[in-house]
Design a protein around this motif. Sequence first.
Motif, PDB file in Angstrom:
ATOM      1  N   GLY A   1       0.794  -1.224   0.000  1.00 10.08           N
ATOM      2  CA  GLY A   1       0.000   0.000   0.000  1.00 10.08           C
ATOM      3  C   GLY A   1       0.827   1.275   0.000  1.00 10.08           C
ATOM      4  N   PHE A   2       2.091   1.199   0.461  1.00  8.88           N
ATOM      5  CA  PHE A   2       2.940   2.389   0.530  1.00  8.88           C
ATOM      6  C   PHE A   2       3.969   2.434  -0.593  1.00  8.88           C
ATOM      7  CE2 PHE A   2       1.496   1.639   4.894  1.00  8.88           C
ATOM      8  CZ  PHE A   2       0.877   2.851   5.134  1.00  8.88           C
ATOM      9  N   ASP A   3       4.306   1.277  -1.143  1.00  5.70           N
ATOM     10  CA  ASP A   3       5.298   1.191  -2.210  1.00  5.70           C
ATOM     11  C   ASP A   3       4.757   0.236  -3.271  1.00  5.70           C
ATOM     12  OD1 ASP A   3       7.468   0.882  -3.876  1.00  5.70           O
ATOM     13  OD2 ASP A   3       8.835   0.141  -2.329  1.00  5.70           O
ATOM     14  N   SER A   4       4.103   0.787  -4.290  1.00  6.63           N
ATOM     15  CA  SER A   4       3.420  -0.047  -5.275  1.00  6.63           C
ATOM     16  C   SER A   4       4.376  -0.923  -6.089  1.00  6.63           C
ATOM     17  CB  SER A   4       2.581   0.817  -6.217  1.00  6.63           C
ATOM     18  OG  SER A   4       3.409   1.724  -6.909  1.00  6.63           O
ATOM     19  N   GLY A   5       5.666  -0.612  -6.068  1.00  3.88           N
ATOM     20  CA  GLY A   5       6.648  -1.436  -6.762  1.00  3.88           C
ATOM     21  C   GLY A   5       7.051  -2.673  -5.980  1.00  3.88           C
ATOM     22  N   LYS A   6       6.621  -2.736  -4.750  1.00  6.78           N
ATOM     23  CA  LYS A   6       6.991  -3.849  -3.873  1.00  6.78           C
ATOM     24  C   LYS A   6       5.812  -4.808  -3.738  1.00  6.78           C
ATOM     25  CE  LYS A   6       9.048  -4.354   0.684  1.00  6.78           C
ATOM     26  NZ  LYS A   6       9.375  -3.620   1.902  1.00  6.78           N
ATOM     27  N   LYS A   7       6.042  -6.097  -3.995  1.00 13.16           N
ATOM     28  CA  LYS A   7       5.002  -7.118  -3.844  1.00 13.16           C
ATOM     29  C   LYS A   7       5.071  -7.689  -2.432  1.00 13.16           C
ATOM     30  CE  LYS A   7       3.211  -7.657  -8.013  1.00 13.16           C
ATOM     31  NZ  LYS A   7       1.850  -7.473  -8.304  1.00 13.16           N
ATOM     32  N   ILE A   8       3.889  -7.885  -1.835  1.00  8.84           N
ATOM     33  CA  ILE A   8       3.832  -8.470  -0.494  1.00  8.84           C
ATOM     34  C   ILE A   8       2.933  -9.706  -0.503  1.00  8.84           C
ATOM     35  CG2 ILE A   8       4.293  -6.311   0.702  1.00  8.84           C
ATOM     36  CD1 ILE A   8       1.260  -6.235   1.381  1.00  8.84           C
ATOM     37  N   ARG A   9       3.164 -10.548   0.472  1.00  9.35           N
ATOM     38  CA  ARG A   9       2.291 -11.696   0.720  1.00  9.35           C
ATOM     39  C   ARG A   9       1.508 -11.389   1.983  1.00  9.35           C
ATOM     40  NH1 ARG A   9       6.335 -16.438   1.317  1.00  9.35           N
ATOM     41  NH2 ARG A   9       7.360 -14.824   2.521  1.00  9.35           N
ATOM     42  N   ARG A  10       0.206 -11.678   1.968  1.00  9.06           N
ATOM     43  CA  ARG A  10      -0.647 -11.390   3.119  1.00  9.06           C
ATOM     44  C   ARG A  10      -1.415 -12.650   3.513  1.00  9.06           C
ATOM     45  NH1 ARG A  10      -4.022  -6.184   2.623  1.00  9.06           N
ATOM     46  NH2 ARG A  10      -2.031  -5.347   3.264  1.00  9.06           N
ATOM     47  N   LEU A  11      -1.391 -12.939   4.806  1.00  6.46           N
ATOM     48  CA  LEU A  11      -2.215 -14.000   5.376  1.00  6.46           C
ATOM     49  C   LEU A  11      -3.391 -13.348   6.083  1.00  6.46           C
ATOM     50  CD1 LEU A  11       0.507 -16.336   6.892  1.00  6.46           C
ATOM     51  CD2 LEU A  11      -1.163 -16.981   5.145  1.00  6.46           C
ATOM     52  N   ILE A  12      -4.562 -13.918   5.883  1.00  2.00           N
ATOM     53  CA  ILE A  12      -5.771 -13.428   6.535  1.00  2.00           C
ATOM     54  C   ILE A  12      -6.359 -14.568   7.355  1.00  2.00           C
ATOM     55  CG2 ILE A  12      -8.096 -12.514   6.198  1.00  2.00           C
ATOM     56  CD1 ILE A  12      -7.024 -11.435   3.455  1.00  2.00           C
ATOM     57  N   PHE A  13      -6.561 -14.323   8.634  1.00  2.00           N
ATOM     58  CA  PHE A  13      -7.172 -15.310   9.532  1.00  2.00           C
ATOM     59  C   PHE A  13      -8.530 -14.755   9.932  1.00  2.00           C
ATOM     60  CE2 PHE A  13      -2.567 -15.565  10.057  1.00  2.00           C
ATOM     61  CZ  PHE A  13      -2.354 -16.887   9.707  1.00  2.00           C
ATOM     62  N   ASN A  14      -9.577 -15.495   9.643  1.00  2.00           N
ATOM     63  CA  ASN A  14     -10.918 -14.956   9.810  1.00  2.00           C
ATOM     64  C   ASN A  14     -11.825 -15.909  10.578  1.00  2.00           C
ATOM     65  OD1 ASN A  14     -12.105 -12.395   8.895  1.00  2.00           O
ATOM     66  ND2 ASN A  14     -13.694 -13.716   8.046  1.00  2.00           N
ATOM     67  N   THR A  15     -12.906 -15.345  11.105  1.00  2.00           N
ATOM     68  CA  THR A  15     -13.887 -16.151  11.843  1.00  2.00           C
ATOM     69  C   THR A  15     -14.941 -16.759  10.934  1.00  2.00           C
ATOM     70  OG1 THR A  15     -15.232 -14.195  12.272  1.00  2.00           O
ATOM     71  CG2 THR A  15     -13.586 -14.787  13.947  1.00  2.00           C
ATOM     72  N   SER A  16     -14.939 -16.384   9.652  1.00  2.00           N
ATOM     73  CA  SER A  16     -15.909 -16.936   8.702  1.00  2.00           C
ATOM     74  C   SER A  16     -15.238 -17.121   7.340  1.00  2.00           C
ATOM     75  CB  SER A  16     -17.122 -16.017   8.576  1.00  2.00           C
ATOM     76  OG  SER A  16     -16.724 -14.761   8.080  1.00  2.00           O
ATOM     77  N   VAL A  17     -15.956 -17.701   6.414  1.00  4.73           N
ATOM     78  CA  VAL A  17     -15.454 -17.983   5.080  1.00  4.73           C
ATOM     79  C   VAL A  17     -15.513 -16.724   4.207  1.00  4.73           C
ATOM     80  CG1 VAL A  17     -15.829 -19.400   3.026  1.00  4.73           C
ATOM     81  CG2 VAL A  17     -16.174 -20.381   5.294  1.00  4.73           C
ATOM     82  N   LEU A  18     -14.423 -16.449   3.487  1.00  8.59           N
ATOM     83  CA  LEU A  18     -14.330 -15.233   2.671  1.00  8.59           C
ATOM     84  C   LEU A  18     -14.014 -15.497   1.203  1.00  8.59           C
ATOM     85  CD1 LEU A  18     -12.150 -12.887   4.931  1.00  8.59           C
ATOM     86  CD2 LEU A  18     -14.621 -12.842   4.632  1.00  8.59           C
TER      87      LEU A  18
END
Length: 172
Positions: free
Chosen positions: A61-78
């Motif tokens: 979100g701050f450096d569009s040239g940089k790729k990130i991996r994100r893990l999302i832990f949730n209480t329901s199915v998304l």
Amino acid sequence: MKTHFRFRAAHLGLLLTACTLLSLSFITRSDVGKGKLVYKSGSKSFDMNIKSAYFITGPDGFDSGKKIRRLIFNTSVLDDKIKSCSVMNCVDQYIEGLQVDLDAAPRLLYWISLNNQLVQYSGTAQNEFLTLTADTADHLAGTLKFDQSASGGPVVDVTFDAKLVKTFAKAR
């Protein structure tokens, strides 16, 4: 002597339902996540059961040239909600739990969103709190465990096995 079985329509429906449920039990999900997220905000405590884990990638979100991996832990199915988003931050509105960015900084960056996003907290955690048993471009699995309650943060203890759900081209 021949034995003839005659099923009534109700019995046939019951048999088909049982077969369908049995076959569904053999389908493995790629968003397996289980564990706990505990957070105390003022006088209110949240003790959340994590039921799903998701893996997405996209630009920071701050450096569009940089790729990130994100893990999302949730209480329901998304699944469907993530797939319907066209930009990475669109997913944020659906999270009732925790998201963790793996490549955005030298430490793990995390955000919790609880109570329909009325309660939010962000922080950083040591990379050693994340133990990966699978780490490929399209699959992350392992455990995330840390306790930052002494400094007003959450207690997290989750196990996950998540396949890549979506790669986003834009952060916002």
